[in-house]
Design an enzyme around this catalytic site. Structure first.
Site, PDB file in Angstrom:
ATOM      1  N   GLY A 190     -28.175  43.774  10.384  1.00 22.11           N
ATOM      2  CA  GLY A 190     -28.893  43.415   9.157  1.00 22.11           C
ATOM      3  C   GLY A 190     -29.868  44.519   8.819  1.00 22.11           C
ATOM      4  N   GLY A 228     -32.244  43.984   6.194  1.00 26.06           N
ATOM      5  CA  GLY A 228     -33.102  43.297   5.227  1.00 26.06           C
ATOM      6  C   GLY A 228     -34.575  43.555   5.491  1.00 26.06           C
ATOM      7  CE  LYS A 278     -37.631  24.358   7.449  1.00 25.42           C
ATOM      8  NZ  LYS A 278     -38.031  25.670   7.971  1.00 25.42           N
ATOM      9  CB  VAL A 312     -37.068  40.924   9.656  1.00 22.97           C
ATOM     10  CG1 VAL A 312     -37.456  41.091  11.122  1.00 22.97           C
ATOM     11  CG2 VAL A 312     -37.734  39.674   9.067  1.00 22.97           C
ATOM     12  CB  ALA A 313     -33.471  44.786   9.779  1.00 19.84           C
TER      13      ALA A 313
HETATM   14  P1  NAD Z   1     -33.049  39.361   4.448  1.00 17.05           P
HETATM   15  O1  NAD Z   1     -32.231  38.473   3.588  1.00 17.05           O
HETATM   16  O2  NAD Z   1     -34.029  40.286   3.825  1.00 17.05           O
HETATM   17  O3  NAD Z   1     -32.089  40.242   5.393  1.00 17.05           O
HETATM   18  C1  NAD Z   1     -30.945  39.776   5.998  1.00 17.05           C
HETATM   19  C2  NAD Z   1     -29.897  40.889   5.889  1.00 17.05           C
HETATM   20  O4  NAD Z   1     -28.783  40.559   6.716  1.00 17.05           O
HETATM   21  C3  NAD Z   1     -29.370  41.075   4.478  1.00 17.05           C
HETATM   22  O5  NAD Z   1     -29.516  42.430   4.081  1.00 17.05           O
HETATM   23  C4  NAD Z   1     -27.891  40.680   4.591  1.00 17.05           C
HETATM   24  O6  NAD Z   1     -27.065  41.414   3.733  1.00 17.05           O
HETATM   25  C5  NAD Z   1     -27.620  40.981   6.042  1.00 17.05           C
HETATM   26  N1  NAD Z   1     -26.467  40.293   6.624  1.00 17.05           N
HETATM   27  C6  NAD Z   1     -26.067  39.015   6.422  1.00 17.05           C
HETATM   28  N2  NAD Z   1     -24.973  38.767   7.161  1.00 17.05           N
HETATM   29  C7  NAD Z   1     -24.697  39.880   7.850  1.00 17.05           C
HETATM   30  C8  NAD Z   1     -23.681  40.241   8.773  1.00 17.05           C
HETATM   31  N3  NAD Z   1     -22.749  39.384   9.147  1.00 17.05           N
HETATM   32  N4  NAD Z   1     -23.678  41.499   9.286  1.00 17.05           N
HETATM   33  C9  NAD Z   1     -24.626  42.380   8.911  1.00 17.05           C
HETATM   34  N5  NAD Z   1     -25.621  42.099   8.035  1.00 17.05           N
HETATM   35  C10 NAD Z   1     -25.639  40.866   7.513  1.00 17.05           C
HETATM   36  O7  NAD Z   1     -33.763  38.382   5.487  1.00 17.05           O
HETATM   37  P2  NAD Z   1     -35.041  38.680   6.409  1.00 17.05           P
HETATM   38  O8  NAD Z   1     -36.243  38.122   5.746  1.00 17.05           O
HETATM   39  O9  NAD Z   1     -35.020  40.096   6.847  1.00 17.05           O
HETATM   40  O10 NAD Z   1     -34.716  37.725   7.641  1.00 17.05           O
HETATM   41  C11 NAD Z   1     -33.732  38.084   8.605  1.00 17.05           C
HETATM   42  C12 NAD Z   1     -33.595  36.965   9.622  1.00 17.05           C
HETATM   43  O11 NAD Z   1     -34.845  36.726  10.255  1.00 17.05           O
HETATM   44  C13 NAD Z   1     -33.164  35.609   9.051  1.00 17.05           C
HETATM   45  O12 NAD Z   1     -32.376  34.959  10.022  1.00 17.05           O
HETATM   46  C14 NAD Z   1     -34.474  34.862   8.889  1.00 17.05           C
HETATM   47  O13 NAD Z   1     -34.280  33.462   8.942  1.00 17.05           O
HETATM   48  C15 NAD Z   1     -35.219  35.351  10.110  1.00 17.05           C
HETATM   49  N6  NAD Z   1     -36.686  35.272   9.974  1.00 17.05           N
HETATM   50  C16 NAD Z   1     -37.315  35.956   8.968  1.00 17.05           C
HETATM   51  C17 NAD Z   1     -38.694  35.907   8.855  1.00 17.05           C
HETATM   52  C18 NAD Z   1     -39.413  36.674   7.774  1.00 17.05           C
HETATM   53  O14 NAD Z   1     -40.620  36.845   7.882  1.00 17.05           O
HETATM   54  N7  NAD Z   1     -38.724  37.152   6.746  1.00 17.05           N
HETATM   55  C19 NAD Z   1     -39.438  35.148   9.772  1.00 17.05           C
HETATM   56  C20 NAD Z   1     -38.788  34.479  10.809  1.00 17.05           C
HETATM   57  C21 NAD Z   1     -37.395  34.558  10.893  1.00 17.05           C
END
Ligand code: NAD
Length: 373
Positions: A180, A182, A80, A184-185
């Protein structure tokens, strides 16, 4: 600040301090372990309050990458990097290109990618100076957004948890509370809907969660209500540290399985609180390894079908972790750590046989090819 003490404590191989005041660059690259292959991990840009804080962060994050790659069955090590600076003010082309030259100087021992505070555009500057960059945009021949593969891996891991708790891995009729809405969700919810699950979803941006709820015929709840939803599975897909003293007592689910990183605020304490409440916890770095699987695939010439196929294997990985946790009566996060360490110990000795200068050529061949075009 005890620099060598901090480095030795976690068993790092190499830590590189990069500095060029004329372009405002102060960066630390930490290579934790390369037993399985080149160290891969993103570059974070952050306004650290001290150099010590930056060092500790990069040491912690790079060690985590070693475990993630090992548990996912990838031939990659853990690394990292952090750039000390304000991501909203301090970015420039010379800064990222200078950083790229430091990465190039490591000759493939460390491969970088974007992370918190850095973007695809920043990585394109880095890529002008080094071929050791992954996770770049589709337009430039990279793998693009990793979230579809991450979400599929989370879905498969969730099914493995359901089999352990309910005896069947079908999620039909099961209620999943998703925190969330976002990247992934959103993809995860599509898989859940197709499997017949009922979805309850939230986001601090309510419209975002309501839009997903409409698409998958789910229900929206306010962010503070998601913990206490009567559900089979709670899927944290927002930020880290959300399993803590305040939230765990509210949970009314049998399984926690989601995509967010660092879900347990305190691994030891909060995994025990979950066990005491009879809640099964899928270790975050194992269930969300699809993102790393996605970028690892880019090193060999990206094909999403192959990445998805590999992410399907997260089902077996989670099942193995759960079996070990039950057999050895240890928390699931410790079982995951143990399995990762065992793989490193099993594979390391094969590297004692020198195979010649082309050793990494296959793995890095695609990066070299891209750099030429
Ligand atoms: P993203 O930013 O697209 O989505 C995160 C969502 O969470 C956002 O819509 C945000 O508004 C919401 N959020 C933040 N705080 C919140 C709360 N307290 N209550 C409700 N919603 C809240 O991110 P993502 O890419 O979907 O990633 C989500 C998580 O998964 C992160 O922790 C990221 O580190 C982890 N992750 C992502 C990937 C990937 O491929 N994108 C891979 C491994 C891990």
């Amino acid at each position: 600040m005890n620099v060598f003490g901090d480095i030795e404590q976690r068993g790092h191989e190499q830590v590189v301090f990069c500095s060029r005041s004329d372009v405002g660059l102060r960066a630390i690259i930490a290579i934790h372990n390369t037993s399985l292959g080149p160290a891969l991990g993103g570059t974070r840009m952050w306004t650290y309050s001290s150099d010590g804080e930056a060092l500790r962060d990069v040491l912690r994050l790079s060690r985590g990458m070693t475990y993630k790659a090992a548990i996912a069955g990838l031939n990659l090590g853990g690394g990292k990097a952090v750039i000390i600076g304000n991501p909203h003010k301090d970015k420039s082309e010379p800064l990222f290109r200078t950083y790229g030259r430091f990465v190039e100087g490591l000759a493939g021992r460390y491969i970088t990618a974007e992370d918190v505070g850095t973007t695809v555009r920043d990585m394109e500057w880095v890529r002008m100076e080094t071929k050791y960059v992954t996770g770049i945009s589709k337009a430039l021949g990279g793998s693009g957004d990793p979230s579809p593969v991450t979400a599929f891996g989370v879905f498969m891991g969730m099914k493995a948890c359901a089999r352990a708790v309910y005896g069947s891995d079908s999620l039909k009729g099961k209620t999943v509370a998703v925190q969330g809405a976002g990247n992934v969700a959103s993809h995860l919810c599509d898989h859940l809907k197709n499997d017949g699950a009922k979805i309850v979803i939230t986001d601090i941006y309510e419209e975002k969660a309501k839009a997903v709820a409409r698409r998958v015929r789910g229900t929206f709840v306010k962010p503070d209500k998601i913990f206490s939803v009567a559900a089979d599975i709670f899927a944290p897909c927002a930020l880290g540290g959300i399993l803590n003293d305040e939230t765990i007592p509210k949970l009314r689910c049998a399984i926690v399985a989601g995509g967010a990183n660092n879900q347990l605020l305190d691994e030891k304490k909060h995994s025990k609180m979950l066990i005491d409440r009879n809640i099964l916890y899928a270790p975050d770095y194992a269930i969300n390894a699809g993102g790393l699987i996605n970028v690892a695939n880019e090193l060999e010439g990206y094909r999403q079908e192959r990445a998805l196929k590999q992410a399907e294997g997260i089902y077996d990985i989670i099942a193995t972790i759960l079996e070990m946790s039950t057999r050895e009566e240890i928390p699931t996060y410790l079982a995951a750590n143990k399995l990762a360490e065992e793989r490193i110990q099993r594979i390391s000795p094969i590297k004692h046989i020198y195979t010649g200068p082309s050793e990494f050529a296959g793995r890095l061949g695609e990066l070299h090819r891209r750099a030429r075009v």
